[in-house]
Design an enzyme around this catalytic site. Structure first.
Site, PDB file in Angstrom:
ATOM      1  N   GLY A  15       0.928  -1.365   0.365  1.00  0.00           N
ATOM      2  CA  GLY A  15      -0.012   0.159   0.084  1.00  0.00           C
ATOM      3  C   GLY A  15       1.001   1.314   0.200  1.00  0.00           C
ATOM      4  O   GLY A  15       0.859   1.961   0.430  1.00  0.00           O
ATOM      5  N   ARG A  18       1.121   5.449  -1.657  1.00  0.00           N
ATOM      6  CA  ARG A  18      -0.401   6.821  -0.818  1.00  0.00           C
ATOM      7  C   ARG A  18      -0.035   6.837   0.718  1.00  0.00           C
ATOM      8  O   ARG A  18      -0.228   5.726   1.179  1.00  0.00           O
ATOM      9  CB  ARG A  18      -1.551   7.767  -1.409  1.00  0.00           C
ATOM     10  CG  ARG A  18      -2.386   6.693  -1.124  1.00  0.00           C
ATOM     11  CD  ARG A  18      -3.608   6.230  -1.906  1.00  0.00           C
ATOM     12  NE  ARG A  18      -3.018   6.898  -3.716  1.00  0.00           N
ATOM     13  CZ  ARG A  18      -3.108   5.155  -4.746  1.00  0.00           C
ATOM     14  NH1 ARG A  18      -3.984   4.122  -3.670  1.00  0.00           N
ATOM     15  NH2 ARG A  18      -3.249   5.846  -5.805  1.00  0.00           N
ATOM     16  N   ASP A  65      -1.928  -7.836  -6.361  1.00  0.00           N
ATOM     17  CA  ASP A  65      -3.081  -7.518  -5.474  1.00  0.00           C
ATOM     18  C   ASP A  65      -2.850  -8.495  -3.650  1.00  0.00           C
ATOM     19  O   ASP A  65      -1.894  -9.983  -3.769  1.00  0.00           O
ATOM     20  CB  ASP A  65      -4.177  -8.572  -5.725  1.00  0.00           C
ATOM     21  CG  ASP A  65      -5.079  -8.598  -5.235  1.00  0.00           C
ATOM     22  OD1 ASP A  65      -4.998  -8.635  -3.548  1.00  0.00           O
ATOM     23  OD2 ASP A  65      -6.359  -9.308  -5.449  1.00  0.00           O
ATOM     24  N   SER A 144      -5.731  -0.739  13.407  1.00  0.00           N
ATOM     25  CA  SER A 144      -6.084   0.648  13.667  1.00  0.00           C
ATOM     26  C   SER A 144      -6.849   0.122  14.791  1.00  0.00           C
ATOM     27  O   SER A 144      -7.163  -0.160  15.728  1.00  0.00           O
ATOM     28  CB  SER A 144      -6.887   0.177  12.762  1.00  0.00           C
ATOM     29  OG  SER A 144      -8.199   1.619  12.415  1.00  0.00           O
ATOM     30  N   TYR A 156     -13.738  -3.982   8.168  1.00  0.00           N
ATOM     31  CA  TYR A 156     -12.720  -3.498   8.955  1.00  0.00           C
ATOM     32  C   TYR A 156     -12.569  -3.309  10.240  1.00  0.00           C
ATOM     33  O   TYR A 156     -11.557  -4.288  10.869  1.00  0.00           O
ATOM     34  CB  TYR A 156     -12.784  -1.871   8.583  1.00  0.00           C
ATOM     35  CG  TYR A 156     -11.779  -0.889   8.548  1.00  0.00           C
ATOM     36  CD1 TYR A 156     -10.582  -1.130   7.586  1.00  0.00           C
ATOM     37  CD2 TYR A 156     -11.501   0.185   9.819  1.00  0.00           C
ATOM     38  CE1 TYR A 156      -9.223  -0.203   7.761  1.00  0.00           C
ATOM     39  CE2 TYR A 156     -10.281   0.141  10.185  1.00  0.00           C
ATOM     40  CZ  TYR A 156      -9.027   0.376   8.904  1.00  0.00           C
ATOM     41  OH  TYR A 156      -8.223   1.138   8.460  1.00  0.00           O
ATOM     42  N   ALA A 157     -13.127  -3.493  11.218  1.00  0.00           N
ATOM     43  CA  ALA A 157     -12.572  -4.311  12.253  1.00  0.00           C
ATOM     44  C   ALA A 157     -12.189  -4.931  13.205  1.00  0.00           C
ATOM     45  O   ALA A 157     -11.213  -5.730  13.884  1.00  0.00           O
ATOM     46  CB  ALA A 157     -14.180  -3.277  13.549  1.00  0.00           C
ATOM     47  N   ALA A 159     -11.496  -7.223  10.787  1.00  0.00           N
ATOM     48  CA  ALA A 159      -9.611  -7.719  10.452  1.00  0.00           C
ATOM     49  C   ALA A 159      -8.761  -6.529  10.941  1.00  0.00           C
ATOM     50  O   ALA A 159      -7.850  -7.571  11.289  1.00  0.00           O
ATOM     51  CB  ALA A 159      -9.718  -6.650   8.797  1.00  0.00           C
ATOM     52  N   LYS A 160      -9.052  -5.494  11.691  1.00  0.00           N
ATOM     53  CA  LYS A 160      -8.201  -5.082  12.296  1.00  0.00           C
ATOM     54  C   LYS A 160      -7.432  -5.972  13.418  1.00  0.00           C
ATOM     55  O   LYS A 160      -6.557  -5.940  14.308  1.00  0.00           O
ATOM     56  CB  LYS A 160      -8.267  -3.616  12.429  1.00  0.00           C
ATOM     57  CG  LYS A 160      -7.778  -2.988  10.718  1.00  0.00           C
ATOM     58  CD  LYS A 160      -6.778  -3.410  10.703  1.00  0.00           C
ATOM     59  CE  LYS A 160      -6.468  -2.055   9.220  1.00  0.00           C
ATOM     60  NZ  LYS A 160      -5.154  -2.103   8.380  1.00  0.00           N
TER      61      LYS A 160
END
Length: 254
Positions: A15, A18, A65, A144, A156-157, A159-160
């Site tokens: 990633g 950016r 990927d 995160s 997302y939560a 996974a993090k």
């Protein structure tokens, strides 16, 4: 003057086109590492690679990927082939597919879990062969504060949070071979991703930053360089006795 604590080492940053990834790649290069910058499409890494080279560093751009087994293996192989080795792996690649649970699709779930959790698994599995053989290495996974729960981010939560358990387990497994594995959990960092999240909530990035800043002890939101500095510490020699930890970099308890 920034020290060259990472001279002679090579890093792979996912990633890296950016945001936090780009800032991390540039910081690791400033500390002396040769850096492979990976993003979904190789041309997207051109700006990061150019910034490193213009500052006198060594960098290559790679496309792939992270959630694809062949692409993950190829990225590690290309790093070793073109830079001569791999010492540092930073799993930073990320996407969001935010939605409340009842609106979240199978694809929303699978894509986020794929990039944030499957990706680090694939890259760590590929990289550890080299790190174990040389009995030295640093892996830094990006989690995160959303791992603690965040409305509209069940995928997302999850996974993090998974990243944190994954990190502790790898620290146990790879520690005997001289490999440190840690995680960084950023809070609100001004990136394209947080701008998109703010837009989803009906606000622009600057308004969101100002609102969040008032809830933080430091009274400011973070910049990508704030996270890059912590990752550089975890990738460097000063963290040699630190492993299996998740460092929350979020402006203070709130």
């Amino acid at each position: 003057m920034t020290s060259k604590a990472l001279s002679g080492q090579a890093a792979l940053v996912t990633g890296g086109a950016r945001g936090i990834g780009a800032a991390t790649a540039i910081r690791l290069a400033a500390d002396g590492a040769a850096v492979a910058v990976l993003d979904l499409y190789a041309p997207d890494t051109d700006a990061t690679v150019a910034a490193i080279r213009q500052a006198g560093g060594t960098a290559i751009g790679l496309g792939g990927d992270v959630a694809d087994t062949d692409d993950a293996q190829a990225a590690v192989a290309a790093t070793v082939a073109q830079l001569g080795r791999i010492d540092i792996l930073v799993n930073n690649a990320g996407i969001t597919r935010d939605n409340l649970l009842y609106k979240m699709t199978d694809a929303d779930w699978d894509e986020v879990i794929g990039v944030h959790l499957r990706g680090p698994f694939l890259l760590c599995r590929a990289a550890q062969r080299h790190l174990v053989k040389q009995r030295h290495g640093k892996i830094v996974n990006v989690s995160s504060t959303s791992a603690l729960g965040n409305r509209g981010q069940a995928n997302y939560a999850a996974a993090k949070a998974g990243i944190q358990g994954f990190t502790r387990t790898l620290a146990i497994e790879l520690g005997p071979y001289g490999v440190n594995v840690n995680a960084v959990a950023p809070g609100f960092i001004a990136t394209a991703m947080t701008a998109a999240t703010a837009q989803r909530m009906g606000a622009d990035l600057e308004s969101a930053k100002a609102q969040v800043a008032q809830t933080l002890p430091l009274r400011r939101t973070g910049e990508p360089e704030d996270i890059a500095g912590v990752i550089a510490f975890l990738a460097g020699p000063d963290s040699s006795y630190l492993s299996g930890q998740t460092l929350y970099v979020d402006g203070g308890p709130h």
